[in-house]
Design a protein around this motif. Structure first.
Motif, PDB file in Angstrom:
ATOM      1  N   LEU A   7      -4.449  -8.249 -18.297  1.00  0.00           N
ATOM      2  CA  LEU A   7      -5.202  -7.050 -18.621  1.00  0.00           C
ATOM      3  C   LEU A   7      -6.632  -7.455 -18.965  1.00  0.00           C
ATOM      4  O   LEU A   7      -6.851  -8.544 -19.506  1.00  0.00           O
ATOM      5  N   GLU A   8      -7.588  -6.603 -18.649  1.00  0.00           N
ATOM      6  CA  GLU A   8      -8.989  -6.860 -18.990  1.00  0.00           C
ATOM      7  C   GLU A   8      -9.566  -5.636 -19.666  1.00  0.00           C
ATOM      8  O   GLU A   8      -9.456  -4.529 -19.134  1.00  0.00           O
ATOM      9  N   PHE A   9     -10.169  -5.842 -20.828  1.00  0.00           N
ATOM     10  CA  PHE A   9     -10.743  -4.749 -21.586  1.00  0.00           C
ATOM     11  C   PHE A   9     -12.247  -4.953 -21.779  1.00  0.00           C
ATOM     12  O   PHE A   9     -12.702  -6.089 -21.945  1.00  0.00           O
ATOM     13  N   ALA A  10     -12.989  -3.857 -21.805  1.00  0.00           N
ATOM     14  CA  ALA A  10     -14.443  -3.896 -21.948  1.00  0.00           C
ATOM     15  C   ALA A  10     -14.827  -3.887 -23.428  1.00  0.00           C
ATOM     16  O   ALA A  10     -15.442  -2.944 -23.934  1.00  0.00           O
ATOM     17  N   ALA A  11     -14.407  -4.940 -24.131  1.00  0.00           N
ATOM     18  CA  ALA A  11     -14.741  -5.105 -25.549  1.00  0.00           C
ATOM     19  C   ALA A  11     -14.491  -6.561 -25.914  1.00  0.00           C
ATOM     20  O   ALA A  11     -13.809  -7.291 -25.191  1.00  0.00           O
ATOM     21  N   ASP A  12     -15.025  -6.973 -27.051  1.00  0.00           N
ATOM     22  CA  ASP A  12     -14.829  -8.350 -27.510  1.00  0.00           C
ATOM     23  C   ASP A  12     -13.407  -8.512 -28.058  1.00  0.00           C
ATOM     24  O   ASP A  12     -12.729  -7.530 -28.370  1.00  0.00           O
ATOM     25  N   PRO A  13     -12.929  -9.767 -28.172  1.00  0.00           N
ATOM     26  CA  PRO A  13     -11.562  -9.992 -28.644  1.00  0.00           C
ATOM     27  C   PRO A  13     -11.258  -9.397 -30.014  1.00  0.00           C
ATOM     28  O   PRO A  13     -10.148  -8.902 -30.234  1.00  0.00           O
ATOM     29  N   LYS A  14     -12.212  -9.401 -30.928  1.00  0.00           N
ATOM     30  CA  LYS A  14     -11.958  -8.827 -32.254  1.00  0.00           C
ATOM     31  C   LYS A  14     -11.631  -7.345 -32.136  1.00  0.00           C
ATOM     32  O   LYS A  14     -10.674  -6.846 -32.752  1.00  0.00           O
ATOM     33  N   THR A  15     -12.411  -6.620 -31.341  1.00  0.00           N
ATOM     34  CA  THR A  15     -12.187  -5.192 -31.148  1.00  0.00           C
ATOM     35  C   THR A  15     -10.855  -4.932 -30.457  1.00  0.00           C
ATOM     36  O   THR A  15     -10.107  -4.020 -30.832  1.00  0.00           O
ATOM     37  N   VAL A  16     -10.531  -5.735 -29.452  1.00  0.00           N
ATOM     38  CA  VAL A  16      -9.269  -5.567 -28.729  1.00  0.00           C
ATOM     39  C   VAL A  16      -8.087  -5.846 -29.652  1.00  0.00           C
ATOM     40  O   VAL A  16      -7.090  -5.119 -29.639  1.00  0.00           O
ATOM     41  N   HIS A  17      -8.205  -6.868 -30.478  1.00  0.00           N
ATOM     42  CA  HIS A  17      -7.119  -7.163 -31.422  1.00  0.00           C
ATOM     43  C   HIS A  17      -6.940  -6.009 -32.407  1.00  0.00           C
ATOM     44  O   HIS A  17      -5.809  -5.591 -32.687  1.00  0.00           O
ATOM     45  N   LEU A  18      -8.032  -5.487 -32.938  1.00  0.00           N
ATOM     46  CA  LEU A  18      -7.942  -4.344 -33.853  1.00  0.00           C
ATOM     47  C   LEU A  18      -7.275  -3.153 -33.157  1.00  0.00           C
ATOM     48  O   LEU A  18      -6.446  -2.459 -33.749  1.00  0.00           O
ATOM     49  N   MET A  19      -7.627  -2.921 -31.893  1.00  0.00           N
ATOM     50  CA  MET A  19      -7.023  -1.836 -31.127  1.00  0.00           C
ATOM     51  C   MET A  19      -5.515  -2.052 -30.982  1.00  0.00           C
ATOM     52  O   MET A  19      -4.719  -1.145 -31.245  1.00  0.00           O
ATOM     53  N   MET A  20      -5.123  -3.249 -30.583  1.00  0.00           N
ATOM     54  CA  MET A  20      -3.716  -3.522 -30.279  1.00  0.00           C
ATOM     55  C   MET A  20      -2.824  -3.564 -31.523  1.00  0.00           C
ATOM     56  O   MET A  20      -1.604  -3.568 -31.392  1.00  0.00           O
ATOM     57  N   THR A  21      -3.431  -3.583 -32.687  1.00  0.00           N
ATOM     58  CA  THR A  21      -2.651  -3.554 -33.927  1.00  0.00           C
ATOM     59  C   THR A  21      -2.887  -2.254 -34.695  1.00  0.00           C
ATOM     60  O   THR A  21      -2.558  -2.155 -35.867  1.00  0.00           O
ATOM     61  N   ASP A  22      -3.425  -1.258 -34.016  1.00  0.00           N
ATOM     62  CA  ASP A  22      -3.722   0.039 -34.621  1.00  0.00           C
ATOM     63  C   ASP A  22      -2.564   1.008 -34.354  1.00  0.00           C
ATOM     64  O   ASP A  22      -2.114   1.162 -33.212  1.00  0.00           O
ATOM     65  N   ARG A  23      -2.091   1.673 -35.376  1.00  0.00           N
ATOM     66  CA  ARG A  23      -0.968   2.619 -35.247  1.00  0.00           C
ATOM     67  C   ARG A  23      -1.282   3.729 -34.241  1.00  0.00           C
ATOM     68  O   ARG A  23      -0.435   4.133 -33.455  1.00  0.00           O
ATOM     69  N   GLY A  24      -2.505   4.238 -34.249  1.00  0.00           N
ATOM     70  CA  GLY A  24      -2.884   5.299 -33.312  1.00  0.00           C
ATOM     71  C   GLY A  24      -2.792   4.847 -31.867  1.00  0.00           C
ATOM     72  O   GLY A  24      -2.312   5.590 -31.000  1.00  0.00           O
ATOM     73  N   TRP A  25      -3.277   3.639 -31.589  1.00  0.00           N
ATOM     74  CA  TRP A  25      -3.205   3.107 -30.224  1.00  0.00           C
ATOM     75  C   TRP A  25      -1.748   2.900 -29.810  1.00  0.00           C
ATOM     76  O   TRP A  25      -1.355   3.259 -28.702  1.00  0.00           O
ATOM     77  N   ASP A  77      -3.919 -16.512 -35.755  1.00  0.00           N
ATOM     78  CA  ASP A  77      -5.283 -16.381 -36.259  1.00  0.00           C
ATOM     79  C   ASP A  77      -6.288 -16.597 -35.137  1.00  0.00           C
ATOM     80  O   ASP A  77      -6.015 -17.330 -34.178  1.00  0.00           O
ATOM     81  N   PRO A  78      -7.474 -15.999 -35.252  1.00  0.00           N
ATOM     82  CA  PRO A  78      -8.471 -16.160 -34.194  1.00  0.00           C
ATOM     83  C   PRO A  78      -9.108 -17.546 -34.213  1.00  0.00           C
ATOM     84  O   PRO A  78      -9.309 -18.136 -35.266  1.00  0.00           O
ATOM     85  N   ALA A  79      -9.411 -18.027 -33.027  1.00  0.00           N
ATOM     86  CA  ALA A  79     -10.215 -19.240 -32.880  1.00  0.00           C
ATOM     87  C   ALA A  79     -11.683 -18.838 -33.075  1.00  0.00           C
ATOM     88  O   ALA A  79     -12.001 -17.656 -33.242  1.00  0.00           O
ATOM     89  N   GLN A  80     -12.558 -19.809 -33.022  1.00  0.00           N
ATOM     90  CA  GLN A  80     -13.974 -19.544 -33.256  1.00  0.00           C
ATOM     91  C   GLN A  80     -14.553 -18.532 -32.263  1.00  0.00           C
ATOM     92  O   GLN A  80     -15.402 -17.723 -32.617  1.00  0.00           O
ATOM     93  N   ASP A  81     -14.059 -18.534 -31.026  1.00  0.00           N
ATOM     94  CA  ASP A  81     -14.565 -17.597 -30.013  1.00  0.00           C
ATOM     95  C   ASP A  81     -13.828 -16.259 -30.025  1.00  0.00           C
ATOM     96  O   ASP A  81     -14.056 -15.401 -29.183  1.00  0.00           O
ATOM     97  N   GLY A  82     -12.924 -16.068 -30.982  1.00  0.00           N
ATOM     98  CA  GLY A  82     -12.175 -14.814 -31.099  1.00  0.00           C
ATOM     99  C   GLY A  82     -10.851 -14.815 -30.366  1.00  0.00           C
ATOM    100  O   GLY A  82     -10.069 -13.876 -30.483  1.00  0.00           O
ATOM    101  N   SER A  83     -10.593 -15.867 -29.592  1.00  0.00           N
ATOM    102  CA  SER A  83      -9.342 -15.917 -28.837  1.00  0.00           C
ATOM    103  C   SER A  83      -8.152 -16.065 -29.786  1.00  0.00           C
ATOM    104  O   SER A  83      -8.299 -16.557 -30.912  1.00  0.00           O
ATOM    105  N   ARG A  84      -6.991 -15.611 -29.320  1.00  0.00           N
ATOM    106  CA  ARG A  84      -5.766 -15.691 -30.114  1.00  0.00           C
ATOM    107  C   ARG A  84      -4.599 -16.028 -29.200  1.00  0.00           C
ATOM    108  O   ARG A  84      -4.573 -15.624 -28.049  1.00  0.00           O
TER     109      ARG A  84
END
Length: 158
Positions: A7-25, A77-84
Motif C-alpha cells: 500500500l502507498e499513502f500520500a503522508a509521512d510514516p508518523k501520520t500513517v501510523h496515527l491513522m492506522m491506530t485511530d478508532r475512527g479509521w 517503535d519508530p526508527a529515526q526515519d519514521g519506519s516501523r
C-alpha cells in the motif's frame, strides 16, 4: 499460502501510523468490509479488530454463512526515519485458519509504503490447500481495502 500486499499513502510514516491506530479509521475500514458486527480494541501499538463477515459463496459450505475474523496488528517503535516493523495475525475464530505475518511501514512511494506479508494456513486434512486457494483472494482484498479507506481518510484531513 503466501499473501503479500503493498500500500502507498500520500503522508509521512508518523501520520500513517496515527491513522492506522485511530478508532475512527478502523471503524471506517470495518464499515467498508460489509461486516454485520464488529469490535475494536486499541492498546498502545496494538490494534485488534473482530468482525463478522458474510462468508464468500465458494467457502460458505466449509465455514457456514459468516466468517468471524480477528485481525491483530502490532507496530514496533519508530526508527529515526519514521519506519516501523510490526506483526499481523488474522484468525478465523472457531476454525483452524490463521495468517501469521509481518507488517512494515517506511518512507517511499507517494509518502509512505506499508507492506504486509503473511502465510495463510488452513489446517483441515485433504481440504486445507483448496480452501487456502479460495480464501486467499478475499484475505488480500480485505487488506487492500486499507488503501481506499486510507486515501479517503488522508484527503479529508488534508
Amino acid at each position: 499460502m503466501q499473501i503479500t500486499s503493498r500500500l502507498e499513502f500520500a503522508a509521512d510514516p508518523k501520520t500513517v501510523h496515527l491513522m492506522m491506530t485511530d478508532r475512527g479509521w478502523l471503524t471506517e475500514l470495518v464499515g467498508r468490509s460489509e461486516a454485520t458486527s464488529h469490535s475494536i480494541d486499541i492498546a498502545g501499538p496494538t490494534t485488534r479488530v473482530e468482525m463478522a463477515l458474510p462468508a464468500p459463496q465458494e467457502i460458505a459450505r466449509f465455514v457456514g454463512s459468516a466468517l468471524n475474523l480477528r485481525q491483530t496488528v502490532t507496530w514496533g517503535d519508530p526508527a529515526q526515519d519514521g519506519s516501523r516493523e510490526g506483526s499481523l495475525v488474522v484468525e478465523v475464530l472457531g476454525m483452524p485458519v490463521t495468517m501469521n505475518g509481518s507488517a512494515r511501514m517506511y518512507p517511499g512511494g507517494r509518502g509512505t509504503v506499508v507492506d504486509y506479508s503473511g502465510d495463510l494456513k488452513v489446517n483441515i486434512p485433504l481440504m486445507g490447500k483448496k480452501i487456502e486457494q479460495q480464501a486467499a483472494p478475499h484475505v488480500k482484498d480485505a487488506i487492500d481495502t486499507q488503501q481506499a479507506v486510507g486515501d479517503d481518510w488522508l484527503a479529508a484531513r488534508g
